[in-house]
Design a protein around this motif. Structure first.
Motif, short mmCIF file in Angstrom:
data_model
loop_
_atom_site.label_atom_id
_atom_site.label_comp_id
_atom_site.label_asym_id
_atom_site.label_seq_id
_atom_site.Cartn_x
_atom_site.Cartn_y
_atom_site.Cartn_z
N ILE A 15 0.64 -8.00 -2.84
CA ILE A 15 0.34 -7.11 -1.54
C ILE A 15 1.67 -7.66 -0.59
O ILE A 15 2.41 -6.86 0.04
CB ILE A 15 -0.81 -6.94 -0.95
CG1 ILE A 15 -2.00 -6.50 -1.73
CG2 ILE A 15 -0.86 -6.56 0.52
CD1 ILE A 15 -3.48 -6.61 -0.90
N HIS A 23 8.61 -2.01 3.16
CA HIS A 23 8.96 -1.96 4.51
C HIS A 23 9.92 -2.87 5.14
O HIS A 23 10.31 -3.04 6.40
CB HIS A 23 7.70 -2.21 5.19
CG HIS A 23 6.44 -1.13 4.87
ND1 HIS A 23 6.73 0.31 5.37
CD2 HIS A 23 5.43 -1.01 4.21
CE1 HIS A 23 5.58 1.06 4.87
NE2 HIS A 23 5.01 0.19 3.90
N GLU A 30 1.46 -2.83 8.40
CA GLU A 30 2.13 -2.78 7.10
C GLU A 30 1.23 -3.30 5.80
O GLU A 30 1.06 -2.75 4.75
CB GLU A 30 3.48 -3.24 7.04
CG GLU A 30 4.42 -2.75 8.12
CD GLU A 30 4.68 -1.52 8.26
OE1 GLU A 30 3.94 -0.68 7.05
OE2 GLU A 30 4.76 -0.82 9.32
N ASN A 33 -1.93 -1.25 5.57
CA ASN A 33 -1.49 0.05 4.72
C ASN A 33 -1.45 -0.11 3.28
O ASN A 33 -2.16 0.49 2.51
CB ASN A 33 -0.18 0.67 5.46
CG ASN A 33 -0.46 1.26 6.70
OD1 ASN A 33 -1.37 1.66 7.09
ND2 ASN A 33 0.35 1.49 7.65
N ILE A 34 -0.47 -1.16 2.84
CA ILE A 34 -0.27 -1.61 1.47
C ILE A 34 -1.61 -2.00 0.58
O ILE A 34 -2.10 -1.69 -0.22
CB ILE A 34 0.78 -2.64 1.28
CG1 ILE A 34 1.96 -1.92 1.70
CG2 ILE A 34 0.91 -2.98 0.01
CD1 ILE A 34 2.55 -0.71 1.23
N SER A 35 -2.59 -2.93 1.59
CA SER A 35 -3.79 -3.19 0.85
C SER A 35 -4.74 -2.25 0.83
O SER A 35 -5.48 -2.15 -0.17
CB SER A 35 -4.37 -4.49 1.78
OG SER A 35 -4.55 -3.90 3.09
N PHE A 36 -4.73 -1.39 1.74
CA PHE A 36 -5.61 -0.23 1.44
C PHE A 36 -5.18 0.72 0.19
O PHE A 36 -5.96 0.87 -0.38
CB PHE A 36 -5.75 0.92 2.83
CG PHE A 36 -6.49 2.15 2.74
CD1 PHE A 36 -7.77 2.11 2.69
CD2 PHE A 36 -5.66 3.22 2.55
CE1 PHE A 36 -8.52 3.13 2.68
CE2 PHE A 36 -6.55 4.47 2.34
CZ PHE A 36 -8.01 4.30 2.26
N TYR A 37 -3.97 0.95 0.13
CA TYR A 37 -3.39 1.80 -0.92
C TYR A 37 -4.11 0.88 -2.24
O TYR A 37 -4.32 1.56 -3.37
CB TYR A 37 -2.09 2.03 -0.95
CG TYR A 37 -1.51 2.91 0.08
CD1 TYR A 37 -2.34 4.06 0.39
CD2 TYR A 37 -0.26 2.69 0.95
CE1 TYR A 37 -1.84 4.78 1.68
CE2 TYR A 37 0.00 3.49 1.89
CZ TYR A 37 -0.84 4.55 2.03
OH TYR A 37 -0.43 5.31 3.18
N LEU A 38 -3.65 -0.24 -2.47
CA LEU A 38 -3.69 -1.03 -3.67
C LEU A 38 -5.31 -1.21 -3.90
O LEU A 38 -5.68 -0.94 -5.08
CB LEU A 38 -3.10 -2.33 -3.58
CG LEU A 38 -2.77 -3.14 -4.77
CD1 LEU A 38 -2.18 -2.49 -5.92
CD2 LEU A 38 -2.43 -4.44 -4.44
N SER A 40 -7.60 0.77 -2.98
CA SER A 40 -8.08 1.98 -3.23
C SER A 40 -7.84 2.42 -4.70
O SER A 40 -8.67 3.01 -5.48
CB SER A 40 -7.97 2.90 -2.28
OG SER A 40 -8.14 2.62 -0.90
N LEU A 41 -6.60 2.04 -5.11
CA LEU A 41 -6.23 2.37 -6.44
C LEU A 41 -7.09 1.60 -7.43
O LEU A 41 -7.42 2.40 -8.46
CB LEU A 41 -4.61 1.94 -6.55
CG LEU A 41 -4.22 2.25 -7.91
CD1 LEU A 41 -3.95 3.71 -8.28
CD2 LEU A 41 -2.92 1.61 -8.15
N ILE A 102 -9.86 -4.79 -0.32
CA ILE A 102 -10.54 -3.98 0.67
C ILE A 102 -11.22 -4.65 1.83
O ILE A 102 -11.01 -4.66 3.13
CB ILE A 102 -11.57 -2.89 0.21
CG1 ILE A 102 -10.80 -1.85 -0.78
CG2 ILE A 102 -12.18 -2.32 1.28
CD1 ILE A 102 -9.81 -1.10 0.05
#
Length: 114
Positions: A15, A23, A30, A33-38, A40-41, A102
């Motif tokens: 992350i 960024h 930041e 945001n990145i940890s949410f995307y990763l 969630s994936l 998460i």
């Protein structure tokens, strides 16, 4: 326990590297945001693997193969394996990777909001 700790450390480093690459600055927003995307994936892939392994789509896939195949290919359909037998991944890996990400994201979000 050692595997889980190593997995968490590797994911957090991933992350941080992604935040710096995408960024060019390291801020808590930041990181969130990145940890949410990763995270969630990872969780979405885990849920998808779990659903496929449960056999939920087996009937649908065999029915679609029967409808879309030609008459002379009908005998080959019985030898095809259903999707639940094809997927050999374990969903637990994705859950063990996604849930800590998460949780760390939620902690960072708490500190960001106060």
């Amino acid at each position: 326990m050692k595997k889980i700790a190593l997995n968490v450390i590797v994911n957090q480093l991933l992350i941080l590297v992604l935040v710096l690459i995408l960024h060019r600055k390291l801020t808590i927003l930041e990181y969130i945001n990145i940890s949410f995307y990763l995270g969630s994936l990872f969780l979405a892939i885990g849920i998808l693997v779990l659903i496929l392994q449960s056999g939920f789509f087996d009937f649908f896939s065999t029915s679609m193969k029967k409808v879309l195949s030609r008459k002379h290919e009908q005998t080959e359909l019985t030898s095809m394996r259903p999707p639940s037998e094809v997927i050999s991944m374990k969903a637990s890996f994705f859950f063990r990777s996604g849930l800590p990400i998460i949780l760390f994201m939620l902690v960072a979000l708490y500190f960001y909001s106060y």
